[in-house]
Design a protein around this motif. Structure first.
Motif, mmCIF file in Angstrom:
data_model
loop_
_atom_site.group_PDB
_atom_site.id
_atom_site.type_symbol
_atom_site.label_atom_id
_atom_site.label_comp_id
_atom_site.label_asym_id
_atom_site.label_seq_id
_atom_site.Cartn_x
_atom_site.Cartn_y
_atom_site.Cartn_z
ATOM 1 N N ALA A 140 2.092 1.073 4.677
ATOM 2 C CA ALA A 140 1.261 2.269 4.553
ATOM 3 C C ALA A 140 1.799 3.386 5.432
ATOM 4 O O ALA A 140 1.915 4.530 4.989
ATOM 5 N N ILE A 141 2.179 3.061 6.672
ATOM 6 C CA ILE A 141 2.664 4.108 7.577
ATOM 7 C C ILE A 141 4.019 4.645 7.118
ATOM 8 O O ILE A 141 4.259 5.847 7.111
ATOM 9 N N VAL A 142 4.916 3.722 6.711
ATOM 10 C CA VAL A 142 6.239 4.169 6.232
ATOM 11 C C VAL A 142 6.072 5.119 5.050
ATOM 12 O O VAL A 142 6.640 6.216 5.024
ATOM 13 N N THR A 143 5.253 4.709 4.067
ATOM 14 C CA THR A 143 5.154 5.538 2.870
ATOM 15 C C THR A 143 4.393 6.834 3.156
ATOM 16 O O THR A 143 4.727 7.873 2.604
ATOM 17 N N LEU A 144 3.404 6.763 4.068
ATOM 18 C CA LEU A 144 2.689 8.000 4.420
ATOM 19 C C LEU A 144 3.642 8.988 5.098
ATOM 20 O O LEU A 144 3.616 10.187 4.822
ATOM 21 N N SER A 145 4.524 8.478 5.973
ATOM 22 C CA SER A 145 5.506 9.356 6.614
ATOM 23 C C SER A 145 6.423 9.962 5.558
ATOM 24 O O SER A 145 6.750 11.148 5.612
ATOM 25 N N LEU A 146 6.864 9.116 4.606
ATOM 26 C CA LEU A 146 7.725 9.643 3.542
ATOM 27 C C LEU A 146 6.991 10.720 2.754
ATOM 28 O O LEU A 146 7.543 11.765 2.433
ATOM 29 N N GLN A 147 5.709 10.456 2.460
ATOM 30 C CA GLN A 147 4.894 11.411 1.702
ATOM 31 C C GLN A 147 4.906 12.778 2.380
ATOM 32 O O GLN A 147 5.169 13.804 1.765
ATOM 33 N N LEU A 148 4.640 12.774 3.711
ATOM 34 C CA LEU A 148 4.554 14.045 4.416
ATOM 35 C C LEU A 148 5.918 14.709 4.504
ATOM 36 O O LEU A 148 6.036 15.923 4.365
ATOM 37 N N ALA A 149 6.962 13.889 4.688
ATOM 38 C CA ALA A 149 8.315 14.454 4.746
ATOM 39 C C ALA A 149 8.663 15.095 3.401
ATOM 40 O O ALA A 149 9.202 16.211 3.352
ATOM 41 N N ILE A 150 8.333 14.415 2.306
ATOM 42 C CA ILE A 150 8.677 14.933 0.973
ATOM 43 C C ILE A 150 7.967 16.261 0.713
ATOM 44 O O ILE A 150 8.591 17.243 0.299
ATOM 45 N N VAL A 151 6.657 16.312 1.010
ATOM 46 C CA VAL A 151 5.924 17.561 0.759
ATOM 47 C C VAL A 151 6.454 18.673 1.664
ATOM 48 O O VAL A 151 6.575 19.827 1.250
ATOM 49 N N GLU A 152 6.819 18.295 2.897
ATOM 50 C CA GLU A 152 7.405 19.273 3.822
ATOM 51 C C GLU A 152 8.684 19.862 3.220
ATOM 52 O O GLU A 152 8.943 21.067 3.332
ATOM 53 N N LEU A 210 0.844 -1.203 0.000
ATOM 54 C CA LEU A 210 0.000 0.000 0.000
ATOM 55 C C LEU A 210 0.872 1.244 0.000
ATOM 56 O O LEU A 210 1.260 1.749 1.042
ATOM 57 N N TYR A 211 1.173 1.729 -1.188
ATOM 58 C CA TYR A 211 1.993 2.935 -1.343
ATOM 59 C C TYR A 211 1.130 4.156 -1.067
ATOM 60 O O TYR A 211 0.168 4.412 -1.782
ATOM 61 N N LEU A 212 1.468 4.914 -0.039
ATOM 62 C CA LEU A 212 0.734 6.156 0.199
ATOM 63 C C LEU A 212 1.641 7.354 -0.024
ATOM 64 O O LEU A 212 1.482 8.387 0.602
#
Lengths: 285, 344
Positions: free
Chosen positions: B127-139, B68-70
């Motif tokens: 899901a949690i790992v990729t969601l964290s990455l998602q937020l870090a990247i947008v940040e 689950l890539y988020l």
């Protein structure tokens, strides 16, 4: 050269932020540990609590407003538990986990969307307390209030889980759902109770958070993420772990944002959770 | 699937017919529908194809291997920002940095999937790992203002093709459409091939039972990492065209709610693991967003949330399999109706 008085002031602020993280983390830990449902909607409930308190504030005293808003949140929690979550708890194992993610993600979007429509402003609850000086260190009085209220909440949680029979019943479900049934504990009832407790906890965390920071509809997602990060770093099923993780993350976030930069602080938090997950995934299943 | 066995020239199976007819229909859209006076319609169709491509990427990685890539928005953003920033700093055409960045994004997908598979992360942890990455990247997109322009945005251009435009007499939007269209066809053909290759077979084995697959010699880590690469590469490929279409890119265009949520709903509407699911889902959701939510845009998030819950609880098979089942029943329905008519 790091100024020691500033450093101590940052530490107090960091602790204040940390205990709020810990409360948020607890709201995830309780529900996830108990039934494998990762409640992505907690952040929205934290924001809702703040909005209710702000709306009531003109009419009644702050402590009464807080209690009333938490009661409203509790009623809201029971409704959701009986309707949406019952659909999730019907399934088991991997299926329940996936359903939990998607249903609570959907709920987060629904609530966030409604908040954007009806309450588009940003809210905060400044206590109007001035800074105090403790041995030359200037400390925000609000930070001290946040810390003491959180410590009281943690103590209540510890007493609940170690002394009351309901708390002990919860612990059995936490360890083994089937085992709990054999001991005469109805897991679904305990799950409902804990869901209500977790949302009230999230709401209280939101209220404490809004003493220092302002929140709006868009904060829902961010608060959810803080909650998940804290819960994960604390090991997901351990309440003590979550409290320690929250304080650790609060300090890290405050120091990095004070000494390096605000956005680096956020990125650091996200990277910590990735590292923890990759190093010790077996602990969090 | 039943058609597979009935039809004989081997090369013309049911899925290939679907691809060919889709290509023909979509290929005529710019000529028939695009109108220089109504650029928003052209924009909509290009957006539709871009999202269909992203959804295909998610279909490969989540549909086929349950990862689950988020962080689709993050991947898309790295490709979009990376291509342009590198091209500007090196003072070269972004056409030269486009494919390298698609490969880099593919590499990120490979790496993330590899690490997650090696550490045996379950779907929720991925899901949690990729969601964290998602937020870090947008940040980072927001924070690294000197590079990305932060929330003021970054102007995006360089993917115009004047030569093609002038020789074929096409408008700017028509040219852009055909480029995105070419990528779409390539991605769909590749996905069709993947489904029937040894990779597709291995994905199915892994999805059904990872341990059983490993026990008969399927290298689970390798195939999951490859799925991560294919999915992320597909998304990286289309990123710069998303930027080119909007001409100004902002961090919020790559946020979790603007990309990941939308693409998940699209795939759910269309149907996971189906060839046409991504394109059908993208079409339906873009239509809902533009036509039905027109003027009530502030309810968008709420309605998407409701869609996510309702679809996942009650309609997880998706439209494509649903219609498929009813089409195979069509002859019998027609026969019944004609019988009824003859009787009366």
């Amino acid at each position: 050269m790091i100024d020691i008085t500033n450093f101590l002031a940052f530490t107090i602020d960091g602790l204040a932020r940390g205990v709020v993280f810990a409360l948020l983390g607890l709201s995830i830990t309780l529900v996830f540990g108990l039934g494998g449902v990762l409640n992505l909607a907690v952040g929205a409930f934290a924001v809702i609590a703040v909005i209710i308190v702000s709306l009531l504030l003109g009419l009644i005293q702050l402590p009464v407003a807080i209690i009333l808003s938490l009661i409203v949140l509790g009623i809201f929690a029971i409704t959701i538990d009986r309707t949406l979550l019952s659909l999730v708890y019907r399934s088991e194992g991997e299926e329940r986990i996936l359903l939990g993610i998607f249903v609570t993600l959907g709920l987060l979007l629904v609530l966030e969307g409604l908040l954007f429509v009806f309450f588009p402003d940003s809210y905060s609850l400044p206590l109007g307390l001035s800074a105090v000086s403790l041995g030359g260190v200037i400390i925000r009085a609000s930070s001290l209030v946040v810390i003491s209220l959180s410590v009281i909440t943690f103590l209540l949680f510890f007493i609940f889980f170690s002394k009351t029979s309901l708390g002990l019943a919860t612990k059995t479900v936490l360890q083994d759902e089937t085992g709990a049934i054999l001991c005469g504990v109805n897991p679904r009832r305990v799950q409902s109770l804990i869901f209500v407790l977790s949302l009230v906890c999230a709401g209280f965390a939101g209220i404490l958070y809004s003493i220092t920071f302002s929140v709006d509809a868009g904060s829902s997602m961010i608060l959810t993420i803080y909650a998940i990060i804290t819960s994960i770093v604390g090991g997901v099923t351990s309440i003590t772990g979550t409290v320690i993780a929250g304080i650790f993350l609060g300090l890290v976030a405050t120091y990095t944002s004070a000494y390096i930069g605000a956005y680096i602080a956020e990125v650091t938090l996200f990277l910590i959770v990735v590292i923890v997950l990759l190093i010790r995934p077996q602990q969090i299943q | 699937m039943k058609f597979n066995h009935r039809r004989k020239p081997e090369w013309l199976d049911w899925e290939r017919i679907q691809i060919i007819s889709l290509t023909v229909v979509l290929g005529f859209i710019p000529i028939l529908i695009f109108n220089p006076d109504l650029t928003w319609i052209s924009r909509l169709f290009i957006m539709f194809l871009i999202f269909a491509i992203i959804a295909t990427g998610l279909n490969i990685v989540f549909g086929h291997t349950d990862q689950l890539y988020l962080f689709l928005g993050g991947l898309l953003g790295i490709a979009t920002y990376g291509t342009m920033i590198t091209a500007t700093r090196l003072d070269i055409s972004p056409w030269l940095t486009w494919l390298p960045f698609a490969l880099i994004v593919g590499g990120i997908g490979f790496f993330v999937s590899y690490v997650c598979a090696r550490r045996k992360l379950t779907v929720i942890l991925i899901a949690i790992v990729t969601l964290s990455l998602q937020l870090a990247i947008v940040e980072v997109f927001v924070g690294a203002r000197d590079w990305t322009g932060g929330t003021t945005g970054m102007r995006y251009s360089g993917f115009e093709l004047e030569i093609v435009q002038n020789t074929l007499g096409l408008t700017y939007h028509q040219t852009l459409f055909y480029f995105v269209f070419l990528i779409f066809v390539a991605v769909t053909v590749f996905y069709h091939w993947l489904r029937h290759s040894k990779y597709g077979f291995a994905f199915a084995l892994i999805r059904q039972d990872e341990f059983a697959a490993a026990s008969i010699g399927v290298n689970v880590v390798r195939f999951k990492s490859l799925a991560g690469f294919f999915g992320a590469f597909t998304i990286g490929l289309i990123g710069p065209f998303y930027g080119q279409l909007e001409r100004l890119i902002l961090p919020s265009m790559f946020s979790f709610t603007s990309i990941d949520v939308v693409v998940l709903i699209m795939l759910m509407i269309g149907g996971f693991r189906t060839l046409l699911g991504p394109v059908v889902g993208a079409g339906v959701l873009i239509y809902i967003n533009e036509e039905l939510l027109h003027g009530i845009g502030q309810w968008r998030l709420t309605i998407f949330g409701i869609l996510l819950i309702v679809l996942f609880l009650y309609f997880r098979q998706g439209l494509v399999p649903f219609i498929g089942q009813h089409i195979t029943r069509l002859p019998s329905i027609v026969r019944r109706i004609s019988n009824r008519l003859r009787l009366s």
